[in-house]
Design a protein around this motif. Structure first.
Motif, mmCIF file in Angstrom:
data_model
loop_
_atom_site.group_PDB
_atom_site.id
_atom_site.type_symbol
_atom_site.label_atom_id
_atom_site.label_comp_id
_atom_site.label_asym_id
_atom_site.label_seq_id
_atom_site.Cartn_x
_atom_site.Cartn_y
_atom_site.Cartn_z
ATOM 1 N N SER A 14 0.833 -1.213 0.000
ATOM 2 C CA SER A 14 0.000 0.000 0.000
ATOM 3 C C SER A 14 0.864 1.259 0.000
ATOM 4 O O SER A 14 0.469 2.285 -0.557
ATOM 5 N N GLU A 26 -4.679 2.859 3.279
ATOM 6 C CA GLU A 26 -4.268 2.652 4.660
ATOM 7 C C GLU A 26 -2.936 1.906 4.722
ATOM 8 O O GLU A 26 -2.736 0.911 4.020
ATOM 9 N N THR A 34 -4.634 -3.908 4.557
ATOM 10 C CA THR A 34 -5.533 -3.757 3.411
ATOM 11 C C THR A 34 -6.498 -4.934 3.395
ATOM 12 O O THR A 34 -6.072 -6.091 3.405
ATOM 13 N N ASP A 77 -3.775 -2.380 -5.742
ATOM 14 C CA ASP A 77 -3.079 -2.768 -4.508
ATOM 15 C C ASP A 77 -3.906 -3.862 -3.838
ATOM 16 O O ASP A 77 -5.035 -3.625 -3.425
HETATM 17 MG MG LIG Z 1 -1.832 -2.940 2.203
#
Ligand SMILES: [Mg+2]
Ligand SMILES: Nc1nc2c(ncn2[C@@H]2O[C@H](COP(=O)(O)OP(=O)(O)OP(=O)(O)O)[C@@H](O)[C@H]2O)c(=O)[nH]1
Length: 401
Positions: A14, A26, A34, A77
């Motif tokens: 992330s 986040e 995540t 992501d």
């Molecule tokens: Mg992550």
């Protein structure tokens, strides 16, 4: 074009994503920060043709920053992956379903070895990051094998009772995974398996086929992240001795530089090997120290933070793409609205002038007569293979309605 950002939890996926897209995501020093995938736009960086042709451009589908063209690409992501994810462990299936549509993958590893196989923080050097590479490949292969297995007996039966060829059948099964017929044929060719006799394939041969198909259809490079941490460099050297395409990365540094650029505190273009502090009076001592540490420990030693290099490598090296600039007016290198070098397209190496015409508009492809390559001012035919950074004008028979 889509890139999946993958790896076990807590490696910096992330952070990498956020640095590349400046989209909020986040970030946390624990596994499974995540849960739902983040999607955003990152950029492929290439020297812009505007410098060479000495023109002031007006980019439309991309950006130009002082002679550097930035072409948008989608980044995904994903949630972290733990061993057994293909069977649903951790957040397994959520992650894997996200990469169905990815053209290539960037595998983010913690090259310092400070994260265990489940993504928990451990002492630097305690975990061997080379294990992570093997583990991730295996997870993706098993996930793919599982999808194929579901219908395998049906494929075998249809192949024997009907005349429908195997590649066509497999293509149908795998179409949701952006796997093409030519990739399937290539996997059969490389494994030297007999596509006429599926019943003769052993379990081992089946898995070998799936593994090769994965390598061809979801090519992957390694972003060796957390390069700023102790023991990272010796692991990096070991990784580089393997056959993988490896890029040393410090996602945290890139994120700091991008945020400072956004606030106009520094002058920095993603991928640059240095930056300039604009407004030292607006920075406190510890901020200046943090920036100088990035300069000394990352940029000077590794040449960049690696984030841009990894995205570029995914397109230019894994997918073998080139950049081309279609224009309508050769004299001004402009489109019909007078915009100079408006669009930069990423196309696979080997794309012909006519294929490019089709990409721009079906009608342009159909009415193609010839093209002109602006650098050499040469007229070229439909089979002309586009070269990187070609500026090209397509001449067509204007169709009347
Ligand atoms: Mg992550
Ligand atoms: N030292 C160092 N730490 C980093 C770097 N990149 C990320 N981190 C830290 O690593 C931790 C995990 O970062 P995330 O980006 O949340 O990791 P993730 O892979 O998305 O994690 P999950 O979502 O849980 O799978 C955070 O504490 C980050 O600040 C880096 O380049 N160097």
């Amino acid at each position: 074009m889509k890139i999946g950002i993958v790896g076990k939890p807590n490696t910096g996926k992330s952070t990498f994503f956020s640095a590349a897209t400046l989209a909020p995501a986040e970030i946390g020093s624990y596994p499974f920060t995540t849960i739902k995938p983040n999607k955003g736009i990152g950029y492929v960086r290439t020297p812009c043709a505007c410098k060479e042709f000495d023109v002031q451009d007006n980019p439309a589908n991309s950006l130009c920053m002082n002679g550097v063209r930035l072409i948008p690409v989608e980044l995904i992501d994903c949630a972290g992956l733990v061993p057994g994810a293909w069977q649903g462990r951790g957040l397994g299936n959520q992650f894997l379903d996200e990469i169905r549509k990815a053209d290539s993958l960037i595998h983010i590893i913690d090259v310092s070895g400070g994260t265990d196989s489940e993504g928990r923080t451990c002492k630097s050097g305690e975990h061997d990051p080379l294990e992570d590479v093997k583990f991730l490949e295996n997870e993706i292969t098993m996930w793919l094998a599982n999808i194929l297995k579901r219908d395998w007996s049906k494929v075998v039966r249809t192949a024997e009772t009907e005349s429908k060829d195997i590649p066509s059948q497999l293509e149908e099964r795998l179409s949701g995974l952006t796997i093409t017929r030519s990739q399937i044929l290539e996997a059969i060719r490389r494994t030297e398996l007999d596509a006429e006799k599926l019943t003769a394939w052993s379990e081992e041969e089946f898995l070998e086929f799936v593994n090769v198909l994965r390598q061809i259809s979801k090519p992957m490079l390694i972003a060796a992240n957390k390069i700023d941490m102790p023991t990272a460099e010796e692991n990096l050297e070991r990784l580089q001795k393997s056959n993988y395409l490896v890029v040393a990365c410090c996602a945290e540094a890139e994120l700091a530089l991008r945020r400072a650029t956004e606030k106009k505190l520094i002058d920095y273009r993603p991928g640059d090997c240095n930056f300039q502090i604009n407004k030292p009076e607006q920075l406190n001592e510890s901020q200046i120290k943090a920036l100088e540490t990035i300069r000394e420990k990352i940029l000077i030693i590794f040449g960049s933070t690696g984030i841009q290099e990894a995205i570029n490598a995914a397109f230019f090296r894994l997918l073998n793409m080139v950049t081309v600039y279609p224009v309508e007016d050769l004299e001004y290198l402009a489109d019909h609205k007078g915009r100079v070098l408006p669009d930069a397209y990423l196309v696979p190496y080997g794309t012909t002038a006519r294929q490019l015409a089709y990409l721009i508009h079906t009608e342009l492809g159909e009415s193609f007569i010839y093209a002109v390559e602006a650098r050499g001012k040469k007229r070229v035919g439909e089979d002309y293979k586009l070269k990187d950074r070609d500026v090209i004008s397509i001449v067509s028979a204007k169709k009347r309605a």
